[in-house]
Design an enzyme around this catalytic site. Structure first.
Site, mmCIF file in Angstrom:
data_model
loop_
_atom_site.group_PDB
_atom_site.id
_atom_site.type_symbol
_atom_site.label_atom_id
_atom_site.label_comp_id
_atom_site.label_asym_id
_atom_site.label_seq_id
_atom_site.Cartn_x
_atom_site.Cartn_y
_atom_site.Cartn_z
ATOM 1 N N CYS A 161 0.891 -1.170 0.000
ATOM 2 C CA CYS A 161 0.000 0.000 0.000
ATOM 3 C C CYS A 161 0.918 1.206 0.000
ATOM 4 O O CYS A 161 1.473 1.563 1.035
ATOM 5 C CB CYS A 161 -0.907 0.002 1.227
ATOM 6 N N CYS B 39 -0.562 4.303 2.225
ATOM 7 C CA CYS B 39 -0.649 4.217 3.689
ATOM 8 C C CYS B 39 -0.265 2.805 4.105
ATOM 9 O O CYS B 39 0.884 2.417 3.923
ATOM 10 C CB CYS B 39 -2.032 4.644 4.203
ATOM 11 N N SER B 40 -1.206 2.017 4.644
ATOM 12 C CA SER B 40 -0.832 0.663 5.073
ATOM 13 C C SER B 40 -2.023 -0.285 4.995
ATOM 14 O O SER B 40 -2.212 -1.120 5.866
ATOM 15 C CB SER B 40 -0.255 0.692 6.486
ATOM 16 N N CYS B 41 -2.851 -0.152 3.947
ATOM 17 C CA CYS B 41 -4.032 -1.006 3.784
ATOM 18 C C CYS B 41 -3.608 -2.480 3.777
ATOM 19 O O CYS B 41 -2.627 -2.848 3.115
ATOM 20 C CB CYS B 41 -4.750 -0.667 2.482
#
Lengths: 97, 213
Positions: free
Chosen positions: B117, B120-122
């Protein structure tokens, strides 16, 4: 505008971040202005550019998985047989010239 | 790093290593301020926060491993998983009601998926739990799209050039779960034995499923 799988599309080369207003854009910088092809229609979702700032009037937009050849995204890199997908909203996509 | 296929010489000084994410004390302060205000104003309780953390920590990659093992032995389940991964996970007892849409990507001899991702950090938290720190690091996020084979090699994962590497950037409403290839030498194994071969990283795509010795 809706796109069938396999259609070549170009991501808008648009930079709302540079206009001095607070925005939330889910289109990565490295795909803007680049051409890929539609892999699949994922579904229809509220536009995160509206939702992120708490707006209740977020339009629903078609979300597509778009596949790029990595060599097109990062010219000059050794990218044989490498692809990259990004999930992009319809308003960021135009038919490729 | 292990590297019997790592036949090129280079130094690793020119980029940040894929490791733990950098500490951001300002976000920790912001989180604390917002949480304390929400509790003081009666919007949520401290117990709600505690319960949510407990729920998050109760989810582990073991659930994803069970799902992958089922897909390896049951072709009809695999078809359902690839069509609608949330529904297939629900079949296996995973509560995905608060999850974004989950999509399963099948690795094949021709194509290997690796998920990142960049924005962000999906991550498919409902199935795999909390992501590893390196998944959220700016080094992993930036480098996986620019030099995926090099990043995979640093994880000890070497794929022949004939295998397409597909980097899947989780940019929007999808969470991606990689279904690794079933290792050779596991014919006739039951699901429990197979699940033990499916590590977290093989479901992100930075590793393969473990080949039995």
């Amino acid at each position: 505008m809706s796109f069938a799988p396999g259609t070549r599309v170009t991501v808008r080369n648009d930079w709302p971040e540079a206009k001095g207003v607070k925005v939330h854009i889910r289109t990565p910088h490295f795909v803007r202005g680049k051409t890929g092809r539609i892999e699949t229609l994922i579904g229809v979702f509220g536009d995160p550019e509206f939702l992120a700032v708490g707006r209740k009037d977020a339009p629903k937009r078609a979300l597509y998985m778009v596949v790029f050849d990595r060599a097109d995204l990062f010219p000059g890199t050794n990218a044989r047989n490498e692809t990259l997908t990004a999930d992009l909203y319809e308003n960021w996509l135009e038919p490729a010239p | 790093m292990s590297g019997n296929h790592h036949d090129h010489l280079h130094t690793h000084d020119d980029h940040a290593p894929v490791g733990a994410t950098e500490p951001r004390p300002e976000y920790a302060r912001l989180e604390r301020a917002v949480r304390e205000l929400l509790i003081a104003k009666g919007v949520i309780t401290a117990d709600d926060v505690r319960k949510q953390i407990e729920l998050m920590d109760s989810r582990t990659p073991a659930m994803g491993a069970k799902i992958v093992a089922r897909a390896w032995v049951d072709p009809a389940f695999k078809t359902r998983l690839l069509k609608d991964a949330k529904a297939a996970a629900e079949e296996m007892g995973v509560d995905t009601s608060n999850s974004a849409t989950v999509v399963a990507l099948e690795n094949t001899p021709a194509r290997h998926h690796v998920v990142v991702c960049t924005l962000c950090s999906c991550y498919p938290k409902a199935i795999l739990g909390v992501p590893p720190a390196w998944y959220k690091s700016s080094a992993y996020r930036a480098r996986t799209v620019k030099e995926p084979r090099k990043v995979l090699a640093e994880f000890g994962t070497f794929l022949p050039e004939g295998v397409e590497i597909r980097v899947v950037d989780s940019t929007a409403d999808m969470r991606y779960l990689v279904v690794p290839m079933r290792p050779a030498g596991t014919e006739g194994w039951n699901e429990d034995r197979l699940a033990a071969l499916v590590g977290r990283d093989s479901m992100i795509g930075t590793a393969l499923a473990t080949t039995p010795a």
